[in-house]
Design a protein around this motif. Structure first.
Motif, PDB file in Angstrom:
ATOM      1  N   VAL A  50     -25.262   7.609  17.888  1.00  0.00           N
ATOM      2  CA  VAL A  50     -24.389   6.536  17.405  1.00  0.00           C
ATOM      3  C   VAL A  50     -25.197   5.449  16.712  1.00  0.00           C
ATOM      4  O   VAL A  50     -26.408   5.336  16.891  1.00  0.00           O
TER       5      VAL A  50
ATOM      6  N   PRO B 214     -20.247   7.211  15.778  1.00  0.00           N
ATOM      7  CA  PRO B 214     -21.090   8.378  15.473  1.00  0.00           C
ATOM      8  C   PRO B 214     -21.777   8.233  14.110  1.00  0.00           C
ATOM      9  O   PRO B 214     -21.183   7.736  13.152  1.00  0.00           O
TER      10      PRO B 214
ATOM     11  N   VAL C 119     -23.606  12.503  21.361  1.00  0.00           N
ATOM     12  CA  VAL C 119     -23.508  12.281  19.923  1.00  0.00           C
ATOM     13  C   VAL C 119     -24.294  11.027  19.564  1.00  0.00           C
ATOM     14  O   VAL C 119     -24.100   9.973  20.170  1.00  0.00           O
TER      15      VAL C 119
ATOM     16  N   THR D 270     -16.789   7.770  22.264  1.00  0.00           N
ATOM     17  CA  THR D 270     -17.747   8.659  21.615  1.00  0.00           C
ATOM     18  C   THR D 270     -18.088   9.803  22.567  1.00  0.00           C
ATOM     19  O   THR D 270     -18.382   9.565  23.738  1.00  0.00           O
ATOM     20  N   PRO D 271     -18.055  11.059  22.076  1.00  0.00           N
ATOM     21  CA  PRO D 271     -18.411  12.190  22.942  1.00  0.00           C
ATOM     22  C   PRO D 271     -19.862  12.075  23.426  1.00  0.00           C
ATOM     23  O   PRO D 271     -20.732  11.569  22.714  1.00  0.00           O
TER      24      PRO D 271
ATOM     25  N   GLU E  32     -23.253   9.430  10.611  1.00  0.00           N
ATOM     26  CA  GLU E  32     -22.848  10.413   9.606  1.00  0.00           C
ATOM     27  C   GLU E  32     -24.042  11.332   9.347  1.00  0.00           C
ATOM     28  O   GLU E  32     -25.180  10.910   9.287  1.00  0.00           O
ATOM     29  N   ASP E  33     -23.757  12.636   9.209  1.00  0.00           N
ATOM     30  CA  ASP E  33     -24.849  13.616   8.915  1.00  0.00           C
ATOM     31  C   ASP E  33     -25.264  13.563   7.490  1.00  0.00           C
ATOM     32  O   ASP E  33     -24.623  13.273   6.593  1.00  0.00           O
TER      33      ASP E  33
ATOM     34  N   ASP F  36     -22.774   5.888  25.533  1.00  0.00           N
ATOM     35  CA  ASP F  36     -23.490   6.076  24.266  1.00  0.00           C
ATOM     36  C   ASP F  36     -24.641   5.091  24.064  1.00  0.00           C
ATOM     37  O   ASP F  36     -25.338   5.130  23.060  1.00  0.00           O
TER      38      ASP F  36
END
Length: 63
Positions: free
Chosen positions: A54, A60, A52, A48-49, A62-63, A36
């Motif tokens: 970070v 991650p 995504v 963490t995928p 937040e949207d 990441d």
């Protein structure tokens, strides 16, 4: 001839001494296992995928 042998011996000694490595106590591992962009030492979210976005501590966003 003695001068050449002396310089050869000095060169060998320098090579031997320069190859000696003392471990650095201040070494910081800079691996990033989850990819990441945040190194493991400060990564608070270790898995963490991929892809995504970070924050500065690897969690991650937040949207």
């Amino acid at each position: 001839m003695k001068t050449k042998n002396f310089y050869f011996a000095v060169a060998i000694l320098i090579l031997i001494l320069s190859s000696c490595h003392r471990p650095d106590d201040n070494f910081i591992e800079r691996n990033d296992d989850d990819g990441d962009g945040v190194i493991n030492v400060i990564d608070e979210c270790e898995r963490t995928p991929l892809g995504v976005p970070v924050d500065s501590v690897g969690c991650p966003l937040e949207d």
